[in-house]
Write a protein that holds these residues in place. Structure first.
Motif, PDB file in Angstrom:
ATOM      1  N   HIS A  20       3.539  -0.312  -1.074  1.00 15.90           N
ATOM      2  CA  HIS A  20       2.426  -0.482  -1.672  1.00 15.90           C
ATOM      3  C   HIS A  20       2.190   0.467  -2.622  1.00 15.90           C
ATOM      4  O   HIS A  20       0.680  -0.040  -3.329  1.00 15.90           O
ATOM      5  N   PHE A  21       2.612   1.062  -3.186  1.00 14.39           N
ATOM      6  CA  PHE A  21       1.593   2.027  -4.244  1.00 14.39           C
ATOM      7  C   PHE A  21       2.553   2.400  -5.218  1.00 14.39           C
ATOM      8  O   PHE A  21       3.841   1.745  -5.276  1.00 14.39           O
ATOM      9  N   GLN A  26      -0.516   8.191  -7.521  1.00 13.28           N
ATOM     10  CA  GLN A  26      -1.210   6.921  -6.777  1.00 13.28           C
ATOM     11  C   GLN A  26      -1.254   7.319  -5.854  1.00 13.28           C
ATOM     12  O   GLN A  26      -2.469   7.408  -5.123  1.00 13.28           O
ATOM     13  N   ALA A  30      -4.404   8.753  -3.175  1.00 10.93           N
ATOM     14  CA  ALA A  30      -4.518   8.015  -2.053  1.00 10.93           C
ATOM     15  C   ALA A  30      -4.710   8.909  -0.983  1.00 10.93           C
ATOM     16  O   ALA A  30      -5.861   8.930   0.197  1.00 10.93           O
ATOM     17  N   ILE A  33      -7.010  12.111  -0.724  1.00 12.86           N
ATOM     18  CA  ILE A  33      -9.005  11.240  -0.213  1.00 12.86           C
ATOM     19  C   ILE A  33      -9.306  10.497   1.141  1.00 12.86           C
ATOM     20  O   ILE A  33     -10.260  11.017   1.523  1.00 12.86           O
ATOM     21  N   LEU A  37     -11.643  12.642   3.899  1.00  6.42           N
ATOM     22  CA  LEU A  37     -12.623  12.234   4.609  1.00  6.42           C
ATOM     23  C   LEU A  37     -12.644  12.207   5.442  1.00  6.42           C
ATOM     24  O   LEU A  37     -13.399  12.708   6.598  1.00  6.42           O
TER      25      LEU A  37
ATOM     26  N   VAL B 102      -2.930  -2.116   3.015  1.00  4.50           N
ATOM     27  CA  VAL B 102      -4.125  -1.010   2.510  1.00  4.50           C
ATOM     28  C   VAL B 102      -3.350   0.421   2.620  1.00  4.50           C
ATOM     29  O   VAL B 102      -2.414   0.869   2.177  1.00  4.50           O
ATOM     30  N   ALA B 103      -3.873   1.819   2.535  1.00  8.33           N
ATOM     31  CA  ALA B 103      -4.090   2.625   1.188  1.00  8.33           C
ATOM     32  C   ALA B 103      -2.927   3.388   2.875  1.00  8.33           C
ATOM     33  O   ALA B 103      -1.509   3.652   2.613  1.00  8.33           O
ATOM     34  N   PHE B 104      -2.343   3.456   4.192  1.00 10.68           N
ATOM     35  CA  PHE B 104      -2.230   4.319   5.336  1.00 10.68           C
ATOM     36  C   PHE B 104      -2.028   2.961   6.153  1.00 10.68           C
ATOM     37  O   PHE B 104      -2.119   3.134   7.297  1.00 10.68           O
ATOM     38  N   ILE B 171     -11.714   2.865   3.160  1.00 12.06           N
ATOM     39  CA  ILE B 171     -12.908   3.796   1.753  1.00 12.06           C
ATOM     40  C   ILE B 171     -11.053   3.773  -0.015  1.00 12.06           C
ATOM     41  O   ILE B 171     -11.181   4.064  -0.183  1.00 12.06           O
ATOM     42  N   ALA B 172     -10.149   4.274   1.139  1.00 11.44           N
ATOM     43  CA  ALA B 172      -8.809   4.811   0.380  1.00 11.44           C
ATOM     44  C   ALA B 172      -8.620   3.378  -0.180  1.00 11.44           C
ATOM     45  O   ALA B 172      -8.191   3.975  -1.550  1.00 11.44           O
ATOM     46  N   HIS B 175     -10.562   2.378  -3.242  1.00  6.60           N
ATOM     47  CA  HIS B 175     -10.532   3.955  -4.206  1.00  6.60           C
ATOM     48  C   HIS B 175      -8.909   3.698  -5.500  1.00  6.60           C
ATOM     49  O   HIS B 175      -9.381   3.640  -6.195  1.00  6.60           O
ATOM     50  N   LYS B 176      -7.830   3.518  -4.126  1.00  6.39           N
ATOM     51  CA  LYS B 176      -7.177   3.642  -5.592  1.00  6.39           C
ATOM     52  C   LYS B 176      -5.966   2.634  -5.101  1.00  6.39           C
ATOM     53  O   LYS B 176      -5.003   2.324  -6.347  1.00  6.39           O
ATOM     54  N   LEU B 177      -6.795   1.302  -4.352  1.00  6.40           N
ATOM     55  CA  LEU B 177      -5.694  -0.264  -4.514  1.00  6.40           C
ATOM     56  C   LEU B 177      -6.342  -1.092  -4.764  1.00  6.40           C
ATOM     57  O   LEU B 177      -5.480  -2.262  -4.522  1.00  6.40           O
TER      58      LEU B 177
END
Lengths: 221, 537
Positions: A20-21, A26, A30, A33, A37, B102-104, B171-172, B175-177
């Motif tokens: 998905h990246f 990127q 991510a 970040i 957090l 999602v990012a993760f 949040i990630a 910001h990134k996707l």
């Protein structure tokens, strides 16, 4: 579906790029970040304890002052140095990963792991001494002959704070062990090293929390 | 629709249990939280049934204490907090941003399993003695009572991590996707709401974590931090608890507001009025939420000065909240309003949230709070905000995105009947409690004076109407899964990205990477009156 050819091509260039990246940068940003957090949540977790410490010390200033004389400040100082050096070795590990020096990376990770073990070893010596003397938290406190009441509250906080910190050291050791395994398998390169980097961030936080714990618990005057 | 979608591409239980797809995780969260809601609802019905007479009706006082505690804990920790972000948000947030996931994704799945583990631990308390502390676990009672308090505090600790992981992910991801061209002010307002929610999840939840951990250590090792006998401070627990739990109230309401900000423009076919004001008011609510916890402790012996400051700060929350309400109403002005199920619930939200919000000001005022503290007025207030607000918004969102999630349309007629029953039942149940509270009926009491009975009966009968309405909702939604019609990609005429893909979406969300070159609510202009006249002539 997105063209499988393009995916396969980017996979060849960046073997750990998730689907998905769009690109490794990127993904790495991510992850950073996400880790920052997470560190914020850690600071707030300990923040609760620091607040509790402040309030209880205000309620029992003499007990806290007397309680800290039962701690060995030289062992505390030794552990502070051990963790500071481990932060340095961790930073060097990240640097070695960035420059692609695999042997140095492995060596620095091993050094960090060893220093963390030394820290826990010293903590073990301290804990067993306290257990022996009956300097235990709250209800289990059995030390006799304190000139002021309430010293058990100091040891409640001492054990909760250093105990929670110790668990974080153990979690850090597990993470570094995992990095070591991946480093030995050659997973990391200048193009892909963000696991080392974000684990490094975590390790510095563990170090930083101790920097606050040491004066608050060992150096009350 | 043709072709494989995320529901059909792979099959079998394993393909669900080990999925990393945010849509499937969202769906698993949806069914789990709905199950929790059903359980919490059954407990609520038992409470109301018990209270239909002033004396014992069907359970003894100890059981009653356990039932209302579990009702609160289940509804708060297992339903409201995860429902909108982790169920609906998980599904639509990446779609709204034009992202593939999602990012993760692994953290996302971990969050779900932590939720399941926490839920099992919390519900295991049913068979290991129950807990009777109320969902707030106030010390010193919670450190001295028996039962399954240890288990439930650990469950809350685990559930906190689940919530934190969702927040970090959102949040990630934001910001990134974001899709190419989607800058911060082209993001749908739902994303702004989720972002503000995630800030609170990340900043407040760890404090709850350490609080319940200390409570656990207190019970197991007697550390004494909250125990006045050993030199600790029980009021410190209340400070810690509300430092999380008041912001957590906004973890619950901000996602509801986020849904309303999507539904109202689409069903009015008008650009949202005051986009930036709504976006920033979410962040403002998140910010102020950390400074108001002391308004739960006006009668706990905190200083008058502290109480006055907390009271003032509490009033500040009304400003961004009112900014939102006025902007929603202004969006509807001169719009082309379609009263379909999501919009009916959105308007219900406006009415009920207004009542819930305004009665909050009564409680935030020092003088009236002394009278109303720990009465049914408080119970009615937070049910108007949590159920009349968040839960009704959840229903709006569920009806809005149901066609996208499952690719089926539900019966609009049944939905209208159910919405009417929910509205009538809800108000009957809780308006009566405002009156009870202002007359002095204390909350959490098992027995009460005979003169309160008429209003209690009204409240209980109202709860039956409410339950009937919700059963109808469950009925037609489940029936839609087995019946046609299939949903078109964009049944409501929405302009956000999730409506540009098929219903249900393919596994990777979009067949082609969407590119954004306009705002989320740039609807085609409505025809003017002259144009309408000209067209019909």
């Amino acid at each position: 579906m997105s063209t499988p050819q393009a995916t396969a091509e980017s996979q060849a260039h960046a073997p750990f790029l998730q689907h998905h990246f769009h690109e490794p940068v990127q993904q790495a940003e991510a992850a950073k970040i996400g880790m920052w957090l997470f560190l914020v949540t850690e600071i707030l977790l300990f923040g609760g304890l620091f607040t509790g410490y402040g309030i209880l010390r205000m309620l029992h200033p003499d007990a806290f002052h007397h309680g800290h004389t039962y701690l060995d400040r030289w062992l505390g100082a030794l552990n502070t140095v051990v963790l500071l050096v481990s932060s340095f070795t961790m930073a060097m590990a990240v640097h070695s990963a960035r420059t692609g020096e695999r042997k140095r990376l492995v060596r620095f990770l091993l050094a960090t792991l060893a220093l963390a073990a030394v820290f826990l070893g010293v903590k073990y010596v301290e804990y067993s001494h306290k257990f022996h003397e009956g300097l235990l938290p709250g209800r289990f406190y059995s030390h006799k002959g304190d000139p002021v009441p309430g010293v058990h509250m100091f040891f409640s906080l001492y054990f909760v704070m250093t105990g929670l910190h110790g668990l974080h050291v153990v979690a850090g050791m597990v993470t570094i062990g995992w990095l070591l395994r991946r480093a030995l398998r050659g997973h990391f390169s200048p193009a892909y090293y963000n696991p080392v980097e974000i684990a490094g961030l975590y390790w510095h936080l563990v170090d930083m929390i101790w920097i606050y714990l040491f004066p608050l618990l060992y150096l009350i005057s | 629709m043709t072709g494989a979608n995320y529901l059909t591409e792979t099959r079998g239980l394993r393909s669900w249990l080990f999925t990393l797809d945010h849509k499937r995780i969202g769906v698993m969260y949806l069914w789990s939280t709905l199950l929790a809601f059903f359980l919490g609802g059954v407990l609520a019905m038992l409470i109301r049934l018990e209270l239909i007479t002033p004396q014992k009706t069907l359970m003894d006082a100890d059981t009653y204490n356990k039932v209302f505690t579990l009702h609160g804990a289940v509804m708060i920790f297992l339903f409201i907090i995860p429902s909108i972000p982790a169920a609906l948000g998980n599904f639509v947030l990446p779609l709204l941003l034009g992202a593939k996931d999602v990012a993760f994704p692994r953290l996302n799945l971990a969050s779900y399993y932590l939720y399941v583990a926490g839920a099992i631990m919390a519900l295991a308390s049913l068979v290991t003695g129950g807990i009777d502390t109320g969902w707030t676990f106030y010390t010193p009672y919670s450190t001295s009572t028996g039962g399954a308090v240890n288990l439930v505090t650990l469950a809350v600790f685990v559930l906190g991590f689940s919530s934190i992981f969702t927040g970090i992910n959102f949040i990630a991801t934001t910001h990134k996707l974001r899709a190419p061209g989607m800058n911060w002010f082209r993001m749908p307002l739902f994303v702004w709401g989720m972002y503000a929610t995630a800030i609170i999840q990340i900043l407040a939840t760890p404090v709850l974590g350490i609080t319940v951990l200390l409570l656990f250590l207190e019970r197991v090792f007697g550390v004494g931090i909250f125990d006045p006998k050993l030199g600790g401070d029980p009021v410190l627990f209340q400070h810690f608890f509300w430092f999380y739990s008041h912001p957590a109230v906004y973890i619950m309401i901000l996602p509801g507001m986020a849904i309303i900000s999507e539904v109202i423009p689409v069903f009015s076919q008008r650009p949202i009025f005051g986009y930036r004001a709504i976006a920033f008011s979410s962040v403002a609510i998140a910010g102020v939420s950390f400074l108001v916890w002391g308004h739960h402790m006006f009668v706990s012996g905190q200083s008058v000065l502290a109480s006055a400051i907390f009271s003032f700060l509490t009033f500040l929350v009304a400003i961004p909240s009112a900014v939102k309400v006025f902007n929603w109403v202004a969006t509807m002005y001169k719009g082309s309003i379609r009263l379909q199920a999501p919009m009916i619930y959105a308007i219900t939200f406006l009415l009920l949230f207004a009542i819930g919000g305004l009665t909050g000001l009564f409680l935030g005022s020092l003088a009236t709070d002394v009278h109303l503290h720990d009465t049914y007025f408080v119970v009615a207030h937070f049910h108007y905000v949590m159920m009349g607000g968040t839960f009704i918004a959840f229903l709006a969102g569920l009806h809005y995105w149901w066609p996208k999630m499952f690719g089926r349309m539900y019966s609009e007629t049944a939905a209208r009947v159910a919405a009417a029953l929910v509205f009538i039942g809800f108000n009957a149940t809780f308006l009566s409690q405002f009156v009870l509270g202002s007359r002095g009926m204390p909350r959490r009491y098992y027995n009460y004076l005979p003169e309160f009975q008429a209003l209690h009966v009204l409240s209980t009968v109202g709860s039956w109407v409410l339950a009937l309405g919700l059963l109808i909702v469950a009925g037609y939604l489940l029936a839609s899964l087995r019946r046609k019609p299939e949903a078109p990609p964009n049944p409501w005429g929405g302009m956000t990205l999730e409506w540009q893909t098929t219903s249900p979406p393919p596994t990777h969300n979009f067949l082609e990477q969407p590119v954004v070159d306009r705002g989320p609510y740039d609807f085609p202009p409505l025809e003017t009156e002259e144009e309408t006249v000209a067209r019909s002539a």
